[in-house]
Design an enzyme around this catalytic site. Structure first.
Site, PDB file in Angstrom:
ATOM      1  N   SER A 167      60.492  62.052  22.573  1.00 50.41           N
ATOM      2  CA  SER A 167      61.548  62.547  23.127  1.00 50.41           C
ATOM      3  C   SER A 167      61.648  62.744  24.795  1.00 50.41           C
ATOM      4  CB  SER A 167      61.955  63.926  22.620  1.00 50.41           C
ATOM      5  OG  SER A 167      60.921  64.670  22.833  1.00 50.41           O
ATOM      6  N   ASP A 219      66.307  72.846  27.198  1.00 51.10           N
ATOM      7  CA  ASP A 219      65.566  73.751  25.661  1.00 51.10           C
ATOM      8  C   ASP A 219      64.391  73.860  26.011  1.00 51.10           C
ATOM      9  OD1 ASP A 219      64.409  71.279  24.985  1.00 51.10           O
ATOM     10  OD2 ASP A 219      65.855  70.421  23.771  1.00 51.10           O
ATOM     11  N   HIS A 272      62.025  70.584  26.661  1.00 49.06           N
ATOM     12  CA  HIS A 272      62.674  69.539  27.404  1.00 49.06           C
ATOM     13  C   HIS A 272      63.027  69.868  28.881  1.00 49.06           C
ATOM     14  CE1 HIS A 272      62.960  67.874  23.193  1.00 49.06           C
ATOM     15  NE2 HIS A 272      62.306  67.100  23.587  1.00 49.06           N
TER      16      HIS A 272
END
Length: 340
Positions: free
Chosen positions: A27, A315, A318
């Site tokens: 991610s 978040d 990240h």
């Protein structure tokens, strides 16, 4: 006028040396490949993307751009890198780079099974399909040139250490054994890419996993300190990875493989946030308020901070776009030194 023309000429020279940027992994680099998967590792909903172009969620695990975009932008290639699985992907984008990374994936095949992400093997399969499409756009000779000159990014290991090992693999393997396995899987991926003509590769270290907000909550005790064991595992992995990069450069003589230290620039932001204009580095902007209890933003009742530019993490896993821009600066210097 002269400065504008000179800048354009410089950018063209850079594009000739690195015509495209192509990303694999997790991610940290994913630009939207999970959007149509049946997976919890998805972020194609508000408030994700609120600071992206048009303010729309695109499947990037950020309030705005991710490292893939920032590095492509900094190298003078293009402003954003589309996800390969984006149904609106344009043929013209193929020759300047696409992203195959999938949030939640890892080097260990079990990791992607846990998160229902696209495993690296699946990403490589998509890449080989991409080569066929690229040949249809620029011809076989043109495709070979793009692949051999383009810069390939690989970010993996974060989910293997943060999710898989701590939950499942810890019961079977010592961390020294498991990190060696991760390095072996990395080596296999690089050799597979080399076998289809890839020559320029940048391999990312993991993040300082123990300092991510979610792992502070889970493993950092009442004070939510950085989890030392998680960080030591990440450090052990990247020390072995650095040694393997040297081995690969020796055994794959036509390749240029560079180790990218993402761990220390991000750890410096976390440890010294005020130096870069941040005020909070142990909590995230989105979703959970003062105590991190979830990995991603809450889709149903999203909560976001008043000013994301003051908080390192978007978040609980990240970094925000601004944090990524700051950590991207030394990475870009290193990539330009090695590839331009």
């Amino acid at each position: 006028m002269y400065r504008i023309v000179a800048s354009r000429k410089r950018q063209l020279r850079e594009n000739e040396k690195v015509p495209a940027l192509i990303a694999f992994g997790d991610s940290i680099l994913d630009t939207g490949n999970n959007n149509n998967l049946i997976s919890l590792a998805k972020c194609n909903f508000p408030p994700y993307g609120k600071d992206f172009i048009g303010g729309k969620p695109t499947g990037r695990f950020s309030d705005g751009k991710v490292l893939t975009d920032l590095l492509a932008e900094g190298l003078g290639i293009k402003e954003t890198v589309p996800a390969y699985l984006d149904p609106n992907l344009q043929s013209k984008d193929l020759a300047t780079g696409v992203c195959f990374a999938s949030g939640g994936s890892g080097l260990d095949p079990l990791t992607s099974s846990i998160t229902s992400a696209i495993p690296i093997s699946g990403q490589l399969k998509n890449f080989k399909e991409y080569i066929g499409k690229l040949k249809g756009v620029v011809g076989e000779e043109g495709a070979n040139k793009v692949i051999s000159k383009s810069l390939f990014l690989l970010s993996a290991g974060n989910n293997d250490l943060g999710i898989n090992y701590s939950v499942l693999r810890v019961k079977k393997y010592a961390i020294s054994t498991y990190t060696s396995m991760l390095v072996s899987w990395t080596s296999t991926i690089i050799k597979d890419l080399y076998g289809v003509g890839v020559r320029k590769i940048a391999i990312f270290s993991t993040m300082p996993v123990g300092c991510l907000p979610i792992f502070r909550t889970l493993h950092g005790g009442l004070m939510r300190s950085c989890a030392d064991d998680d960080n030591k595992a990440a450090e052990l992995f990247y020390s072995k990875l650095l040694a393997e990069v040297k081995n690969l450069n020796s055994s794959l003589p036509q390749a240029k493989i560079v180790y990218v230290d993402f761990y220390n620039p991000l750890l410096d932001l976390i440890s010294n946030p005020v130096k870069s204009g941040f005020s909070v580095s142990d909590r995230s902007c989105c979703g959970t308020g003062t105590v991190e209890t979830a990995i991603l933003c809450n889709r149903i009742t999203p909560f976001t901070c008043a000013n994301v530019s003051k908080i390192v993490f978007w978040d609980s896993v990240h970094p925000s776009e601004r944090a990524c821009r700051i950590t991207a600066a030394p990475i870009l210097q290193d990539l330009k030194k090695n590839f331009l």
